[in-house]
Motif scaffolding. Structure first.
Motif, PDB file in Angstrom:
ATOM      1  N   ILE A   9     -13.784  63.839  -1.301  1.00 29.77           N
ATOM      2  CA  ILE A   9     -14.735  63.149  -0.425  1.00 29.77           C
ATOM      3  C   ILE A   9     -14.233  61.735  -0.179  1.00 29.77           C
ATOM      4  O   ILE A   9     -13.576  61.143  -1.051  1.00 29.77           O
ATOM      5  CB  ILE A   9     -16.155  63.118  -1.043  1.00 29.77           C
ATOM      6  CG1 ILE A   9     -17.209  62.782   0.002  1.00 29.77           C
ATOM      7  CG2 ILE A   9     -16.221  62.141  -2.204  1.00 29.77           C
ATOM      8  CD1 ILE A   9     -17.453  63.887   0.997  1.00 29.77           C
ATOM      9  N   PHE A  10     -14.501  61.199   0.999  1.00 27.03           N
ATOM     10  CA  PHE A  10     -14.137  59.814   1.301  1.00 27.03           C
ATOM     11  C   PHE A  10     -15.185  58.870   0.732  1.00 27.03           C
ATOM     12  O   PHE A  10     -16.392  59.136   0.828  1.00 27.03           O
ATOM     13  CB  PHE A  10     -14.017  59.615   2.811  1.00 27.03           C
ATOM     14  CG  PHE A  10     -12.781  60.218   3.406  1.00 27.03           C
ATOM     15  CD1 PHE A  10     -11.607  59.478   3.494  1.00 27.03           C
ATOM     16  CD2 PHE A  10     -12.785  61.529   3.869  1.00 27.03           C
ATOM     17  CE1 PHE A  10     -10.458  60.038   4.056  1.00 27.03           C
ATOM     18  CE2 PHE A  10     -11.647  62.091   4.419  1.00 27.03           C
ATOM     19  CZ  PHE A  10     -10.478  61.348   4.513  1.00 27.03           C
ATOM     20  N   GLY A  11     -14.708  57.765   0.139  1.00 28.52           N
ATOM     21  CA  GLY A  11     -15.630  56.812  -0.460  1.00 28.52           C
ATOM     22  C   GLY A  11     -15.148  55.383  -0.363  1.00 28.52           C
ATOM     23  O   GLY A  11     -14.179  55.084   0.338  1.00 28.52           O
ATOM     24  N   ASN A  12     -15.828  54.506  -1.078  1.00 28.95           N
ATOM     25  CA  ASN A  12     -15.682  53.048  -1.051  1.00 28.95           C
ATOM     26  C   ASN A  12     -16.240  52.506   0.269  1.00 28.95           C
ATOM     27  O   ASN A  12     -16.582  53.258   1.188  1.00 28.95           O
ATOM     28  CB  ASN A  12     -14.245  52.602  -1.297  1.00 28.95           C
ATOM     29  CG  ASN A  12     -13.827  52.846  -2.743  1.00 28.95           C
ATOM     30  OD1 ASN A  12     -14.638  53.255  -3.579  1.00 28.95           O
ATOM     31  ND2 ASN A  12     -12.557  52.601  -3.044  1.00 28.95           N
ATOM     32  N   ILE A  22     -19.531  63.213  -4.325  1.00 33.76           N
ATOM     33  CA  ILE A  22     -20.234  62.570  -3.213  1.00 33.76           C
ATOM     34  C   ILE A  22     -20.178  61.061  -3.404  1.00 33.76           C
ATOM     35  O   ILE A  22     -20.239  60.573  -4.543  1.00 33.76           O
ATOM     36  CB  ILE A  22     -21.703  63.028  -3.072  1.00 33.76           C
ATOM     37  CG1 ILE A  22     -22.505  62.680  -4.322  1.00 33.76           C
ATOM     38  CG2 ILE A  22     -21.787  64.506  -2.754  1.00 33.76           C
ATOM     39  CD1 ILE A  22     -24.014  62.761  -4.125  1.00 33.76           C
ATOM     40  N   TRP A  23     -20.052  60.339  -2.316  1.00 33.32           N
ATOM     41  CA  TRP A  23     -20.087  58.874  -2.362  1.00 33.32           C
ATOM     42  C   TRP A  23     -21.498  58.423  -2.008  1.00 33.32           C
ATOM     43  O   TRP A  23     -22.064  58.860  -1.011  1.00 33.32           O
ATOM     44  CB  TRP A  23     -19.083  58.272  -1.388  1.00 33.32           C
ATOM     45  CG  TRP A  23     -19.171  56.772  -1.330  1.00 33.32           C
ATOM     46  CD1 TRP A  23     -19.712  56.015  -0.335  1.00 33.32           C
ATOM     47  CD2 TRP A  23     -18.716  55.857  -2.335  1.00 33.32           C
ATOM     48  NE1 TRP A  23     -19.627  54.680  -0.648  1.00 33.32           N
ATOM     49  CE2 TRP A  23     -19.017  54.553  -1.879  1.00 33.32           C
ATOM     50  CE3 TRP A  23     -18.097  56.007  -3.575  1.00 33.32           C
ATOM     51  CZ2 TRP A  23     -18.710  53.407  -2.610  1.00 33.32           C
ATOM     52  CZ3 TRP A  23     -17.782  54.869  -4.321  1.00 33.32           C
ATOM     53  CH2 TRP A  23     -18.082  53.588  -3.826  1.00 33.32           C
ATOM     54  N   HIS A  24     -22.071  57.564  -2.851  1.00 30.43           N
ATOM     55  CA  HIS A  24     -23.427  57.043  -2.639  1.00 30.43           C
ATOM     56  C   HIS A  24     -23.316  55.614  -2.112  1.00 30.43           C
ATOM     57  O   HIS A  24     -23.031  54.692  -2.879  1.00 30.43           O
ATOM     58  CB  HIS A  24     -24.203  57.066  -3.953  1.00 30.43           C
ATOM     59  CG  HIS A  24     -25.686  56.964  -3.798  1.00 30.43           C
ATOM     60  ND1 HIS A  24     -26.286  55.935  -3.096  1.00 30.43           N
ATOM     61  CD2 HIS A  24     -26.701  57.755  -4.250  1.00 30.43           C
ATOM     62  CE1 HIS A  24     -27.606  56.096  -3.122  1.00 30.43           C
ATOM     63  NE2 HIS A  24     -27.874  57.201  -3.815  1.00 30.43           N
ATOM     64  N   PRO A  25     -23.505  55.386  -0.808  1.00 27.88           N
ATOM     65  CA  PRO A  25     -23.277  54.052  -0.243  1.00 27.88           C
ATOM     66  C   PRO A  25     -24.187  52.976  -0.822  1.00 27.88           C
ATOM     67  O   PRO A  25     -23.743  51.836  -1.032  1.00 27.88           O
ATOM     68  CB  PRO A  25     -23.567  54.248   1.258  1.00 27.88           C
ATOM     69  CG  PRO A  25     -23.432  55.711   1.497  1.00 27.88           C
ATOM     70  CD  PRO A  25     -23.881  56.364   0.231  1.00 27.88           C
ATOM     71  N   GLU A  26     -25.467  53.301  -1.055  1.00 21.95           N
ATOM     72  CA  GLU A  26     -26.392  52.290  -1.568  1.00 21.95           C
ATOM     73  C   GLU A  26     -26.035  51.874  -2.996  1.00 21.95           C
ATOM     74  O   GLU A  26     -26.104  50.695  -3.352  1.00 21.95           O
ATOM     75  CB  GLU A  26     -27.841  52.813  -1.527  1.00 21.95           C
ATOM     76  CG  GLU A  26     -28.429  52.925  -0.135  1.00 21.95           C
ATOM     77  CD  GLU A  26     -27.973  54.186   0.592  1.00 21.95           C
ATOM     78  OE1 GLU A  26     -28.161  54.270   1.814  1.00 21.95           O
ATOM     79  OE2 GLU A  26     -27.409  55.093  -0.069  1.00 21.95           O
ATOM     80  N   THR A  49     -19.661  58.938   7.853  1.00 17.92           N
ATOM     81  CA  THR A  49     -20.850  58.636   7.071  1.00 17.92           C
ATOM     82  C   THR A  49     -21.422  59.941   6.525  1.00 17.92           C
ATOM     83  O   THR A  49     -21.571  60.908   7.265  1.00 17.92           O
ATOM     84  CB  THR A  49     -21.913  57.932   7.928  1.00 17.92           C
ATOM     85  OG1 THR A  49     -21.341  56.742   8.483  1.00 17.92           O
ATOM     86  CG2 THR A  49     -23.141  57.584   7.111  1.00 17.92           C
ATOM     87  N   PRO A  50     -21.724  60.018   5.221  1.00 17.91           N
ATOM     88  CA  PRO A  50     -22.173  61.288   4.647  1.00 17.91           C
ATOM     89  C   PRO A  50     -23.538  61.702   5.174  1.00 17.91           C
ATOM     90  O   PRO A  50     -24.400  60.867   5.470  1.00 17.91           O
ATOM     91  CB  PRO A  50     -22.227  61.006   3.150  1.00 17.91           C
ATOM     92  CG  PRO A  50     -22.345  59.522   3.029  1.00 17.91           C
ATOM     93  CD  PRO A  50     -21.594  58.965   4.200  1.00 17.91           C
ATOM     94  N   TYR A  51     -23.732  63.016   5.314  1.00 17.10           N
ATOM     95  CA  TYR A  51     -25.024  63.567   5.735  1.00 17.10           C
ATOM     96  C   TYR A  51     -25.970  63.602   4.540  1.00 17.10           C
ATOM     97  O   TYR A  51     -25.557  63.588   3.379  1.00 17.10           O
ATOM     98  CB  TYR A  51     -24.835  64.979   6.290  1.00 17.10           C
ATOM     99  CG  TYR A  51     -23.979  65.062   7.517  1.00 17.10           C
ATOM    100  CD1 TYR A  51     -24.245  64.270   8.636  1.00 17.10           C
ATOM    101  CD2 TYR A  51     -22.884  65.938   7.569  1.00 17.10           C
ATOM    102  CE1 TYR A  51     -23.445  64.340   9.762  1.00 17.10           C
ATOM    103  CE2 TYR A  51     -22.091  66.025   8.705  1.00 17.10           C
ATOM    104  CZ  TYR A  51     -22.377  65.223   9.802  1.00 17.10           C
ATOM    105  OH  TYR A  51     -21.583  65.313  10.911  1.00 17.10           O
TER     106      TYR A  51
END
Length: 294
Positions: A249-252, A18-22, A288-290
């Protein structure tokens, strides 16, 4: 298309990125070593936490300090910074005969998770899978657990199309992914149909969906990631340097880096990247991840 090894984690069974945006980092698990990893790309910093049971999935929540964690047969809320672990609800009542597997939060704010015959011994070694005893569960923010499908050998892939009209879940042991009609307002799935059958390399493992609606399915034992249209038509194939490709998963910041988990368990001995966290630079962005609603 550039493919790189991001972290030399050598996971037995890497899963559930999972990508964590914060935090601008990626979390993922090693199921058979009972671990969760966190990697911060900007700092090249890796941290690993140890648990006492197989950790199979992680998810963001609406509290950016807390993650939802599927472990053994239950869910827990986890604060990585303080390493505080709080049990949330028991999901799979037949643990340790069955265990949880792939899971993700949906657009409805619920957590959807599948189960399977437990194939992980207390020491992390493999156990045989002899029965299709897995189910697909929905867990609401108030802790209500309901079964929405059953009879799975190995549940894998929990994903939604961008329009939130189609839900995906599959059974790796049967080599099939299913598509369901999804009703966001009622948080119900219906009209299951075969989406992908066992005619492609390997077996279907975890998946993610990009912003255009293409479902990217990792192929365990297949050394590739396949991109499918909403109708199940094969559009693209990404060749990978490891045989057991497990999830992605998509990230950055631009959500154009596809992070890919892999497994070293059962991999050929001539694959030095097996079990590492890999990345693929994509020409399309992810959504955007749920998050699970708290």
């Amino acid at each position: 298309m550039t493919i790189a090894s991001v972290v030399e984690s050598h996971d037995l069974v890497g899963e559930s990125p999972i990508w964590h945006p914060e935090e601008r980092c990626i979390y993922w698990v090693d199921i058979n070593r009972f671990r969760i990893h966190r990697f911060i790309p900007a700092l090249s910093e890796l941290r690993t936490w140890q648990f006492d049971q197989p950790v199979t999935a992680v998810s963001l929540t609406t509290n950016d300090r807390l993650l939802m964690v599927a472990i053994g047969g239950r869910l827990m809320l986890w604060n990585p910074d303080k390493d505080e672990r709080t049990d949330f609800v028991n999901v799979e009542r037949q643990w340790p005969y069955n265990r949880l597997n792939d899971g993700a939060s949906g657009p409805d704010g619920n957590f959807w998770v599948g189960s399977m015959r437990n194939n992980v011994a207390p020491d992390g070694s493999e156990l045989p899978i002899s029965e299709d005893t897995g189910s697909l569960y929905r867990v609401t923010p108030d802790g209500q657990v309901t079964v929405h499908d059953s009879g799975f050998g190995i549940t894998n892939t929990i994903a939604w199309n961008p329009e939130k009209t189609q839900f995906y879940c599959g059974c790796s042991s049967r080599g099939v992914l299913y598509a369901y009609r999804y009703n966001e307002s009622s948080s119900e799935i219906s009209e299951r149909r075969v989406f992908i059958e066992a005619v492609y390399p390997g077996v279907p493992d975890g998946s993610t969906v990009d912003s255009s609606g293409v479902l990217w399915n990792c192929r365990h034992s297949g050394k590739c990631i396949l991109g499918f249209s909403l109708q199940g038509e094969l559009l693209r194939k990404i060749e990978m340097p490891t045989t057991h490709v497990t999830n992605c998963i998509f990230g950055n910041d631009d959500l154009r880096t596809l992070y890919v988990t892999t497994a070293s368990l059962g991999a050929p001995k001539d694959e030095p990247l097996a079990g590492n966290l890999l990345s693929v630079q994509m020409d399309v962005a992810g959504p955007t991840p749920y998050r699970f609603t708290l």
